[in-house]
Design an enzyme around this catalytic site. Structure first.
Site, PDB file in Angstrom:
ATOM      1  N   GLY A 182       5.589  11.432  87.873  1.00 34.02           N
ATOM      2  CA  GLY A 182       6.140  12.423  86.481  1.00 34.02           C
ATOM      3  C   GLY A 182       4.736  13.399  86.464  1.00 34.02           C
ATOM      4  N   ARG A 216      16.916   9.413  81.777  1.00 36.98           N
ATOM      5  CA  ARG A 216      15.642   9.311  80.991  1.00 36.98           C
ATOM      6  C   ARG A 216      15.949   9.259  79.372  1.00 36.98           C
ATOM      7  NH1 ARG A 216      12.319  14.829  82.279  1.00 36.98           N
ATOM      8  NH2 ARG A 216      10.671  13.675  81.407  1.00 36.98           N
ATOM      9  N   ASN A 233       5.525  24.387  83.175  1.00 34.91           N
ATOM     10  CA  ASN A 233       6.643  23.612  83.880  1.00 34.91           C
ATOM     11  C   ASN A 233       8.017  23.403  83.284  1.00 34.91           C
ATOM     12  OD1 ASN A 233       7.283  21.771  86.153  1.00 34.91           O
ATOM     13  ND2 ASN A 233       5.864  20.265  85.584  1.00 34.91           N
ATOM     14  N   ALA A 265       5.475  17.676  93.601  1.00 42.10           N
ATOM     15  CA  ALA A 265       4.388  17.529  92.991  1.00 42.10           C
ATOM     16  C   ALA A 265       3.140  18.714  93.695  1.00 42.10           C
ATOM     17  CB  ALA A 265       3.957  16.341  92.922  1.00 42.10           C
ATOM     18  N   ASP A 301       1.587  20.063  90.687  1.00 39.81           N
ATOM     19  CA  ASP A 301       0.531  19.011  89.971  1.00 39.81           C
ATOM     20  C   ASP A 301      -0.492  18.884  90.691  1.00 39.81           C
ATOM     21  OD1 ASP A 301       3.194  18.839  88.331  1.00 39.81           O
ATOM     22  OD2 ASP A 301       3.822  17.054  89.376  1.00 39.81           O
TER      23      ASP A 301
END
Length: 304
Positions: free
Chosen positions: A29, A105, A169, A259, A262
């Protein structure tokens, strides 16, 4: 000096395709990915990295929390919600390595962050950190009262001398409209010390055309340290008066871009926390992002 960093958001079950009919299970995540890469990049003894969320008591939530430890990320301020469960997402990548996410989710325990089940003691603990990190995806899972409570925590963090880092994001599926996202994100940017946006996200949300547009807008919001990510074009870093272009690593064979941003954020923050200048932090971050995109899935294997 050991810096205390709290990263707020959601970690989910990640299913990525190994073949059309085979999936690999992981736990990832956006904000957790940043935590993992920050812990991975930080020099030994320089960072206490804590992930702040709510998780379920299902078996996958238990395995997820164990995976955090393997990546050097603590969970001192994470709480378990009885009867709750972890969110889930699937990744599909095209021939160029670009990814598409499919989320499941809506009942995730993390959606209760800063809600009635979120202890005020956690608010106080978060505000005591040297750095608090969150993202636009963090905001997208919170309702309006929870966002207001989060803003109070960010204000208290800065009042105590801590700093706030934020990546806009943007995932359209998490918002009713780009305008709604812009309004929510702007309230955090007004409280942000380090902004780590991706240009494509800020083009979609704020209508920016170039990194210069993004930097100008963020400076007006009071942000003093900025790194605008541009994928294969590298990034542009800025302070209140100067800008520097940092090129991407050339000739990288892209497998999966999941990612990459990230990883950049985690390595950038870890390097800056050592006192290194932003240019050095951006170069370190760009190198790690280039490594990550040669790997399937969000996270490189945990270091032994």
């Amino acid at each position: 000096m050991r810096n205390r960093i709290a990263l707020i958001g959601e970690c989910m079950i990640e299913l990525s395709h190994l073949a059309p009919d085979r999936l690999a299970v992981g736990y990832a995540g956006d904000t957790f990915n940043v935590a993992a890469y920050l812990a991975r990049t930080a020099a030994p003894g320089t960072a206490d990295v804590q992930f702040v969320t709510l998780i379920g008591d299902d078996p996958y939530s238990t395995l997820m929390r164990e995976s955090w430890t393997a990546h050097g990320v603590g969970s001192d301020h994470t709480r378990t919600v009885p009867g709750g469960q972890a969110g889930l997402y699937l990744i599909r990548t095209d021939e160029a390595g670009e990814r598409t996410f499919h989320y499941y989710r809506s009942q995730s325990a993390a959606r209760g962050l800063f809600g009635p089940a979120h202890s005020p003691e956690i608010d106080d603990a978060i505000a005591g950190h040297d750095l608090v990190y969150l993202s636009g995806i963090t905001l997208s899972i919170l309702d309006a009262p929870a966002r207001a409570r989060l803003l109070t925590v960010l204000d208290e963090t800065r009042r105590r001398g801590g700093r706030v880092a934020f990546d806009t994001n943007y995932r359209p599926a998490g918002w009713p409209s780009p305008t709604a996202a812009a309004e929510a994100m702007s309230t955090v940017l007004a409280r942000t010390d380090i902004a780590l946006p991706t240009l494509a996200d800020d083009q979609a949300v704020f209508g920016d055309r170039t990194p210069a547009d993004t930097i100008r807008r963020l400076r007006r919001a009071g942000v003093t340290e900025i790194a605008v990510k541009q994928g294969a074009q590298g990034c542009v870093i800025a302070d209140p008066t100067t800008t520097i272009q940092i090129p991407a690593v050339p000739h990288v064979q892209v497998i999966d871009t999941t990612a990459a941003g990230d990883a950049f954020n985690g390595a950038y923050l870890a390097t800056r926390l050592t006192g290194a200048p932003p240019e050095q932090a951006a170069e370190t971050a760009t190198t790690l992002a280039a490594e990550v995109i040669t790997h399937q899935g969000a996270l490189l294997p945990a270091k032994p």
